[in-house]
Design a protein around this motif. Structure first.
Motif, PDB file in Angstrom:
ATOM      1  N   ALA A  87       0.752  -1.316  -0.202  1.00 34.78           N
ATOM      2  CA  ALA A  87       0.130   0.074  -0.066  1.00 34.78           C
ATOM      3  C   ALA A  87       0.912   1.186  -0.001  1.00 34.78           C
ATOM      4  CB  ALA A  87      -1.021  -0.014   1.197  1.00 34.78           C
ATOM      5  N   ARG A  88       1.899   1.104   0.797  1.00 36.83           N
ATOM      6  CA  ARG A  88       2.832   2.281   0.589  1.00 36.83           C
ATOM      7  C   ARG A  88       3.361   2.770  -0.706  1.00 36.83           C
ATOM      8  NH1 ARG A  88       5.841   0.282   5.839  1.00 36.83           N
ATOM      9  NH2 ARG A  88       4.656   1.582   7.443  1.00 36.83           N
ATOM     10  N   GLU A  89       3.510   1.692  -1.666  1.00 41.81           N
ATOM     11  CA  GLU A  89       3.873   1.933  -2.907  1.00 41.81           C
ATOM     12  C   GLU A  89       2.859   2.663  -3.916  1.00 41.81           C
ATOM     13  OE1 GLU A  89       7.132   1.338  -3.898  1.00 41.81           O
ATOM     14  OE2 GLU A  89       7.459   0.814  -1.682  1.00 41.81           O
ATOM     15  N   VAL A  90       1.670   2.667  -3.494  1.00 43.98           N
ATOM     16  CA  VAL A  90       0.604   3.420  -4.331  1.00 43.98           C
ATOM     17  C   VAL A  90       0.732   5.109  -4.100  1.00 43.98           C
ATOM     18  CG1 VAL A  90      -1.747   3.589  -4.763  1.00 43.98           C
ATOM     19  CG2 VAL A  90      -0.740   1.416  -4.184  1.00 43.98           C
ATOM     20  N   PRO A  91       1.219   5.822  -4.684  1.00 46.93           N
ATOM     21  CA  PRO A  91       1.258   7.267  -4.448  1.00 46.93           C
ATOM     22  C   PRO A  91       0.270   8.002  -4.161  1.00 46.93           C
ATOM     23  CG  PRO A  91       2.200   6.563  -6.725  1.00 46.93           C
ATOM     24  CD  PRO A  91       1.561   5.325  -6.166  1.00 46.93           C
ATOM     25  N   GLU A  92      -0.800   7.472  -4.776  1.00 48.26           N
ATOM     26  CA  GLU A  92      -2.342   8.031  -4.391  1.00 48.26           C
ATOM     27  C   GLU A  92      -3.001   7.507  -2.935  1.00 48.26           C
ATOM     28  OE1 GLU A  92      -1.889   8.103  -8.688  1.00 48.26           O
ATOM     29  OE2 GLU A  92      -1.566   6.557  -7.189  1.00 48.26           O
ATOM     30  N   VAL A  93      -2.137   6.618  -2.337  1.00 45.83           N
ATOM     31  CA  VAL A  93      -2.648   6.231  -1.102  1.00 45.83           C
ATOM     32  C   VAL A  93      -1.778   7.452  -0.004  1.00 45.83           C
ATOM     33  CG1 VAL A  93      -2.427   4.667   1.020  1.00 45.83           C
ATOM     34  CG2 VAL A  93      -3.142   3.983  -1.198  1.00 45.83           C
ATOM     35  N   ALA A 124      -4.744  -0.703  -8.748  1.00 47.28           N
ATOM     36  CA  ALA A 124      -3.750  -0.598  -7.504  1.00 47.28           C
ATOM     37  C   ALA A 124      -4.159  -0.846  -6.279  1.00 47.28           C
ATOM     38  CB  ALA A 124      -3.123   0.765  -7.567  1.00 47.28           C
ATOM     39  N   ILE A 125      -5.593  -0.743  -5.993  1.00 49.02           N
ATOM     40  CA  ILE A 125      -6.009  -1.104  -4.685  1.00 49.02           C
ATOM     41  C   ILE A 125      -6.335  -2.436  -4.591  1.00 49.02           C
ATOM     42  CG2 ILE A 125      -7.766  -0.635  -3.002  1.00 49.02           C
ATOM     43  CD1 ILE A 125      -5.571   1.644  -3.306  1.00 49.02           C
ATOM     44  N   LEU A 126      -7.433  -3.077  -5.325  1.00 48.57           N
ATOM     45  CA  LEU A 126      -7.811  -4.610  -5.281  1.00 48.57           C
ATOM     46  C   LEU A 126      -6.717  -5.661  -5.294  1.00 48.57           C
ATOM     47  CD1 LEU A 126     -11.150  -4.448  -7.093  1.00 48.57           C
ATOM     48  CD2 LEU A 126     -10.797  -4.532  -4.743  1.00 48.57           C
ATOM     49  N   PRO A 127      -5.726  -5.276  -6.192  1.00 47.49           N
ATOM     50  CA  PRO A 127      -4.415  -6.234  -6.399  1.00 47.49           C
ATOM     51  C   PRO A 127      -3.770  -6.411  -4.778  1.00 47.49           C
ATOM     52  CG  PRO A 127      -4.499  -4.989  -8.265  1.00 47.49           C
ATOM     53  CD  PRO A 127      -5.268  -4.272  -7.526  1.00 47.49           C
ATOM     54  N   LEU A 128      -3.880  -5.346  -3.839  1.00 46.59           N
ATOM     55  CA  LEU A 128      -3.055  -5.359  -2.619  1.00 46.59           C
ATOM     56  C   LEU A 128      -3.234  -6.877  -1.975  1.00 46.59           C
ATOM     57  CD1 LEU A 128      -3.545  -1.667  -1.344  1.00 46.59           C
ATOM     58  CD2 LEU A 128      -1.624  -2.642  -2.313  1.00 46.59           C
ATOM     59  N   PRO A 129      -2.182  -7.298  -1.537  1.00 45.05           N
ATOM     60  CA  PRO A 129      -2.407  -8.610  -0.869  1.00 45.05           C
ATOM     61  C   PRO A 129      -3.282  -8.608   0.304  1.00 45.05           C
ATOM     62  CG  PRO A 129      -0.199  -7.693  -0.491  1.00 45.05           C
ATOM     63  CD  PRO A 129      -0.891  -6.670  -1.290  1.00 45.05           C
ATOM     64  N   HIS A 130      -3.795  -9.972   0.441  1.00 43.59           N
ATOM     65  CA  HIS A 130      -4.500 -10.302   1.790  1.00 43.59           C
ATOM     66  C   HIS A 130      -5.696  -9.493   2.080  1.00 43.59           C
ATOM     67  CE1 HIS A 130      -1.023 -12.898   2.160  1.00 43.59           C
ATOM     68  NE2 HIS A 130      -0.229 -11.605   2.356  1.00 43.59           N
ATOM     69  N   ILE A 131      -6.491  -8.890   1.177  1.00 37.89           N
ATOM     70  CA  ILE A 131      -7.660  -8.292   1.609  1.00 37.89           C
ATOM     71  C   ILE A 131      -8.700  -9.154   1.717  1.00 37.89           C
ATOM     72  CG2 ILE A 131      -9.344  -6.660   0.744  1.00 37.89           C
ATOM     73  CD1 ILE A 131      -7.229  -5.096  -0.925  1.00 37.89           C
ATOM     74  N   ALA A 132      -9.628  -9.057   2.819  1.00 32.26           N
ATOM     75  CA  ALA A 132     -10.635  -9.947   3.159  1.00 32.26           C
ATOM     76  C   ALA A 132     -11.840  -9.347   2.842  1.00 32.26           C
ATOM     77  CB  ALA A 132     -10.517 -10.651   4.682  1.00 32.26           C
ATOM     78  N   ASP A 133     -11.828  -7.983   3.264  1.00 25.28           N
ATOM     79  CA  ASP A 133     -12.711  -7.395   2.844  1.00 25.28           C
ATOM     80  C   ASP A 133     -12.700  -5.775   2.774  1.00 25.28           C
ATOM     81  OD1 ASP A 133     -15.586  -6.703   2.709  1.00 25.28           O
ATOM     82  OD2 ASP A 133     -15.822  -6.202   4.914  1.00 25.28           O
ATOM     83  N   ILE A 134     -13.214  -4.904   2.222  1.00 26.42           N
ATOM     84  CA  ILE A 134     -12.986  -3.705   1.884  1.00 26.42           C
ATOM     85  C   ILE A 134     -14.263  -2.832   1.736  1.00 26.42           C
ATOM     86  CG2 ILE A 134     -12.662  -3.855  -0.693  1.00 26.42           C
ATOM     87  CD1 ILE A 134     -10.309  -1.866  -0.471  1.00 26.42           C
TER      88      ILE A 134
END
Length: 151
Positions: A87-93, A124-134
């Protein structure tokens, strides 16, 4: 730890950290030498962490702000570390916060418009690892945003 002189200096300083040392000393009713010495002591103690520019994202064309509440797959031992590193690698975060409870993290995301946000979300967001719910919360208005502390 802080006496009344330190508090007077901090009250003036946090309202305008860009003011010159002589003006700050005058407003805090201390000598310039005392003011400089106490500011340096508060920096060394970590009370004053930084001076920074506060940039208006909208002035740069970012019209959309979204808060994403994320729950991670807690069955994966490295889920938190791997997610936050990615997530730190996504500039818009622009902000990542952690919580205890059902929601593990909150990502604060900015985008130029809804089409840009949709692209960010999918690529960029949905491919972040280990998301169970968003869950996405669209920012509508900022009622209060104040970093001034009651010292």
């Amino acid at each position: 730890m802080l006496d009344e002189t330190d508090r007077r200096i901090l009250r003036q300083y946090q309202h305008d950290p860009g003011m010159g040392p002589a003006e700050l000393a005058e407003r805090a009713a201390v000598t310039p030498a005392t003011c400089a010495r106490r500011l340096e002591r508060m920096r060394a103690a970590g009370i004053i962490r930084a001076n920074r520019a506060v940039i208006d994202w909208r002035a740069l064309g970012y019209e959309v702000e979204v808060s994403l509440r994320v729950a991670l797959d807690k069955t994966q031992p490295r889920a938190f570390d791997e997610f936050t590193a990615a997530a730190r690698e996504v500039p818009e975060v622009v902000e990542i916060q952690t919580f205890l409870g059902r929601v593990d993290l909150r990502l604060y995301v900015i985008a130029r418009d809804m089409a840009h946000y949709q692209h960010l979300y999918r690529s960029a967001i949905l491919p972040l690892p280990h998301i169970a719910d968003i869950e996405a919360l669209m920012h509508v208005a900022r009622i209060k945003s104040d970093e001034v502390l009651p010292v």
